[in-house]
Motif scaffolding. Structure first.
Motif, PDB file in Angstrom:
ATOM      1  N   ALA A 369       0.811  -1.260   0.154  1.00  0.00           N
ATOM      2  CA  ALA A 369       0.154  -0.203  -0.084  1.00  0.00           C
ATOM      3  C   ALA A 369       0.940   1.280  -0.117  1.00  0.00           C
ATOM      4  CB  ALA A 369      -0.831   0.202   1.172  1.00  0.00           C
ATOM      5  N   LEU A 370       2.124   1.222   0.596  1.00  0.00           N
ATOM      6  CA  LEU A 370       2.700   2.399   0.675  1.00  0.00           C
ATOM      7  C   LEU A 370       3.531   2.427  -0.314  1.00  0.00           C
ATOM      8  CD1 LEU A 370       3.967   4.469   2.508  1.00  0.00           C
ATOM      9  CD2 LEU A 370       5.959   2.798   3.022  1.00  0.00           C
ATOM     10  N   ARG A 371       4.031   1.444  -1.256  1.00  0.00           N
ATOM     11  CA  ARG A 371       4.703   1.541  -2.516  1.00  0.00           C
ATOM     12  C   ARG A 371       3.662   2.310  -3.522  1.00  0.00           C
ATOM     13  NH1 ARG A 371       6.571  -3.470  -1.228  1.00  0.00           N
ATOM     14  NH2 ARG A 371       5.100  -4.431  -2.515  1.00  0.00           N
ATOM     15  N   GLN A 372       2.234   1.811  -3.527  1.00  0.00           N
ATOM     16  CA  GLN A 372       1.390   2.174  -4.518  1.00  0.00           C
ATOM     17  C   GLN A 372       1.227   3.686  -4.159  1.00  0.00           C
ATOM     18  OE1 GLN A 372      -1.834  -0.454  -3.540  1.00  0.00           O
ATOM     19  NE2 GLN A 372      -0.864  -2.078  -4.777  1.00  0.00           N
ATOM     20  N   PHE A 373       0.952   4.156  -2.979  1.00  0.00           N
ATOM     21  CA  PHE A 373       0.737   5.743  -2.435  1.00  0.00           C
ATOM     22  C   PHE A 373       1.878   6.453  -2.936  1.00  0.00           C
ATOM     23  CE2 PHE A 373       0.912   8.780   0.980  1.00  0.00           C
ATOM     24  CZ  PHE A 373      -0.059   9.630   0.495  1.00  0.00           C
ATOM     25  N   ILE A 374       3.172   5.909  -2.717  1.00  0.00           N
ATOM     26  CA  ILE A 374       4.261   6.951  -3.196  1.00  0.00           C
ATOM     27  C   ILE A 374       4.443   6.948  -4.630  1.00  0.00           C
ATOM     28  CG2 ILE A 374       6.830   6.952  -3.081  1.00  0.00           C
ATOM     29  CD1 ILE A 374       6.693   5.957  -0.152  1.00  0.00           C
ATOM     30  N   SER A 375       4.265   5.933  -5.432  1.00  0.00           N
ATOM     31  CA  SER A 375       4.497   5.923  -6.683  1.00  0.00           C
ATOM     32  C   SER A 375       3.312   6.772  -7.510  1.00  0.00           C
ATOM     33  CB  SER A 375       4.457   4.331  -7.232  1.00  0.00           C
ATOM     34  OG  SER A 375       3.413   3.680  -7.031  1.00  0.00           O
ATOM     35  N   THR A 376       2.113   6.891  -7.137  1.00  0.00           N
ATOM     36  CA  THR A 376       0.872   7.333  -7.555  1.00  0.00           C
ATOM     37  C   THR A 376       0.793   8.524  -7.281  1.00  0.00           C
ATOM     38  OG1 THR A 376      -0.566   6.445  -5.967  1.00  0.00           O
ATOM     39  CG2 THR A 376      -0.111   5.063  -8.177  1.00  0.00           C
ATOM     40  N   PRO A 378       2.775  12.768  -6.743  1.00  0.00           N
ATOM     41  CA  PRO A 378       3.966  13.472  -7.172  1.00  0.00           C
ATOM     42  C   PRO A 378       4.980  13.878  -5.937  1.00  0.00           C
ATOM     43  CG  PRO A 378       2.325  15.095  -7.287  1.00  0.00           C
ATOM     44  CD  PRO A 378       1.505  13.607  -6.974  1.00  0.00           C
ATOM     45  N   PHE A 379       5.424  12.876  -5.265  1.00  0.00           N
ATOM     46  CA  PHE A 379       6.239  13.266  -4.203  1.00  0.00           C
ATOM     47  C   PHE A 379       7.607  12.915  -4.865  1.00  0.00           C
ATOM     48  CE2 PHE A 379       3.029  11.163  -1.659  1.00  0.00           C
ATOM     49  CZ  PHE A 379       2.661  11.897  -0.991  1.00  0.00           C
ATOM     50  N   SER A 380       8.708  13.722  -4.204  1.00  0.00           N
ATOM     51  CA  SER A 380       9.932  14.065  -5.006  1.00  0.00           C
ATOM     52  C   SER A 380      10.795  12.553  -4.521  1.00  0.00           C
ATOM     53  CB  SER A 380      10.880  15.145  -4.393  1.00  0.00           C
ATOM     54  OG  SER A 380      12.198  15.004  -4.610  1.00  0.00           O
ATOM     55  N   PRO A 381      11.168  11.767  -5.733  1.00  0.00           N
ATOM     56  CA  PRO A 381      11.965  10.760  -5.250  1.00  0.00           C
ATOM     57  C   PRO A 381      13.188  10.677  -4.535  1.00  0.00           C
ATOM     58  CG  PRO A 381      12.367  11.389  -7.587  1.00  0.00           C
ATOM     59  CD  PRO A 381      11.235  12.234  -7.136  1.00  0.00           C
ATOM     60  N   THR A 382      13.623  12.308  -4.281  1.00  0.00           N
ATOM     61  CA  THR A 382      14.695  12.274  -3.725  1.00  0.00           C
ATOM     62  C   THR A 382      14.561  12.122  -2.112  1.00  0.00           C
ATOM     63  OG1 THR A 382      14.360  14.589  -3.376  1.00  0.00           O
ATOM     64  CG2 THR A 382      15.874  13.991  -5.280  1.00  0.00           C
ATOM     65  N   LEU A 383      13.251  11.924  -1.836  1.00  0.00           N
ATOM     66  CA  LEU A 383      13.085  11.850  -0.181  1.00  0.00           C
ATOM     67  C   LEU A 383      13.404  10.281   0.140  1.00  0.00           C
ATOM     68  CD1 LEU A 383       9.589  13.881   0.135  1.00  0.00           C
ATOM     69  CD2 LEU A 383      11.929  14.452   1.012  1.00  0.00           C
ATOM     70  N   PHE A 384      13.276   9.512  -0.821  1.00  0.00           N
ATOM     71  CA  PHE A 384      13.041   7.850  -0.709  1.00  0.00           C
ATOM     72  C   PHE A 384      14.621   7.345  -1.207  1.00  0.00           C
ATOM     73  CE2 PHE A 384       8.802   9.579  -1.671  1.00  0.00           C
ATOM     74  CZ  PHE A 384       8.424   9.695  -0.297  1.00  0.00           C
ATOM     75  N   GLY A 385      15.261   6.643  -0.321  1.00  0.00           N
ATOM     76  CA  GLY A 385      16.653   6.168  -0.652  1.00  0.00           C
ATOM     77  C   GLY A 385      16.377   4.904  -1.426  1.00  0.00           C
ATOM     78  N   GLY A 386      15.429   4.032  -0.883  1.00  0.00           N
ATOM     79  CA  GLY A 386      15.262   2.715  -1.400  1.00  0.00           C
ATOM     80  C   GLY A 386      13.727   2.304  -1.459  1.00  0.00           C
ATOM     81  N   ALA A 387      13.498   0.863  -2.023  1.00  0.00           N
ATOM     82  CA  ALA A 387      12.105   0.616  -2.335  1.00  0.00           C
ATOM     83  C   ALA A 387      11.547  -0.094  -1.279  1.00  0.00           C
ATOM     84  CB  ALA A 387      12.016  -0.094  -3.486  1.00  0.00           C
ATOM     85  N   PRO A 388      10.609   0.090  -0.563  1.00  0.00           N
ATOM     86  CA  PRO A 388      10.101  -0.840   0.826  1.00  0.00           C
ATOM     87  C   PRO A 388       9.806  -2.107   0.414  1.00  0.00           C
ATOM     88  CG  PRO A 388       8.640   0.912   0.139  1.00  0.00           C
ATOM     89  CD  PRO A 388       9.884   1.127  -0.652  1.00  0.00           C
TER      90      PRO A 388
END
Length: 388
Positions: A369-376, A378-388
């Protein structure tokens, strides 16, 4: 994150002055009641000094000398800080014409250096373009009586007319005072003789009566004005308004940015730099959730945090319900399950008080659910260093 501790606001104010020998802007965020206004006063008081205005004379017109041979004179306290805080509003007060209830005027404290250029610098014409950004009323400053009258165009039975001597609302009054202050700041930046004494501008919570839309406008306008200023004028801005603070951080990129707090037990004041993590609550929470999912250290209360982040995001995008933030892939076999799981695990806030680790099945639901929320969104990808 670097944290510095100060035993008093006086010590903190001294540190700010030291920093501003190198920095043009310092931004402070703090909750109401922390001491922001008192800090602005402490900062202002550190810049006070006695200045001699004119010598004392004998009846014959000769200067009066002290025992050491120096000339005695009339002294006054001169500061180096133009400030806007709760005390600034106290420089204005209403005379509501209680006897006739007709001629309502806003009186001005003529003894304050805040109004040093009122008589000569055409303040009406300087304030009006600023006020027109935020309000639909007009005003007139009487420099002989030291008072302001307000008017507004109104429609009466289909006829447009001007209502004179009106009393504006508290919010409109605050906006007028803020625009008055901005006009003076511009005079400072332009090097007007009446404000040559100003070395620092200190602004504390200028937008207590403005909505979020105006908060962005005020912050942007203020930043543009200050960035065009000379290096000799340094600025401190403190606020409890998160959106206002973040707009200023984005606009004044080279500023020093701090979170101010107070240790209730020791009474010490703490400042920590805010550059290392996102300052908006929902972004900081989202980064925390992402890091927890990556490490596998997921607890039931993380469902509660995720729901609150989704609620704030839904509000921002105008969704009718927070669950519209859940956007599973078409082939996701559990696409109807996520709302139920998040609802259940955050129900009644019990998860906040029972820090139990999630079951493996719930960890899988949470991570997806978190991956889907982040990917869908427009949050900046620089906030997240790796994929949960």
């Amino acid at each position: 994150m670097t944290v510095a501790t100060f035993p008093s606001l006086h010590d903190l104010a001294q540190q700010l002055r030291r920093e501003m020998e190198q920095k043009k802007f310092v931004l402070l965020y703090a909750y109401n009641g922390t001491g922001k206004t008192r800090l602005s006063v402490a900062f202002k008081d550190l810049g006070k000094r006695a200045v001699q205005l004119e010598p004392l004379l004998t009846e014959a017109g000769e200067p009066i000398e002290a025992e050491d041979g120096t000339t005695l004179g009339v002294e006054a306290v001169q500061g180096d800080t133009l400030y806007f805080n709760a005390f600034t509003e106290d420089l204005f007060h209403w005379d509501n014409d209680l006897q006739n209830d007709r001629e309502r005027v806003l009186k001005i404290n003529r003894d304050s250096l805040f109004f040093a250029g009122l008589g000569e610098l055409e303040m009406d014409n300087r304030i009006r373009p600023l006020l027109n950004r935020y309000a639909d009323f007009d005003f007139r400053i009487d420099t002989a009586e030291w008072e302001v009258t307000f008017s507004r165009e109104v429609e009466v039975e289909g006829v447009r007319t001007i209502a004179e001597d009106i009393k504006v609302s508290r919010g409109e009054e605050n906006i007028f005072i803020w625009c008055f202050f901005l006009a003076i700041v511009q005079l400072v930046l332009d090097g007007a003789e009446a404000y040559k004494w100003v070395k620092y501008v200190y602004i504390d919570d200028p937008i207590s009566s403005l909505d979020d839309n105006n908060a962005v406008t005020v912050a942007h306008h203020l930043a543009q004005m200050l960035m065009a200023s000379a290096e000799r004028v340094k600025t401190v801005i403190s606020t409890h308004h998160v959106l206002f603070f973040n707009v200023l951080c984005n606009e004044l990129k080279k500023s020093r940015k701090y979170f101010l707090s107070r240790n209730a037990r020791s009474g010490n004041y703490l400042i920590s730099e805010t550059d290392s993590t996102p300052f908006l609550y929902h972004l900081a929470s989202l980064v925390e959730l992402h890091e927890a999912a990556c490490s596998g250290a997921l607890y039931t209360h993380h469902f509660n945090i995720m729901r609150r982040v989704m609620e704030q995001t839904a509000c921002f995008f105008g969704y009718a319900k927070w669950e519209e933030c859940i956007k599973p892939e078409v082939d996701d076999p559990n696409k109807t399950l996520y709302k139920r799981v998040i609802d259940l695990m955050s129900h009644g806030d019990y998860s906040l008080y029972e820090p139990r680790e999630m079951l493996p099945e719930n960890k899988e639901h949470f991570g997806r659910a978190l991956r889907q929320f982040i990917s869908t969104h427009p949050f900046s990808p620089t906030l997240f260093g790796g994929a949960p």
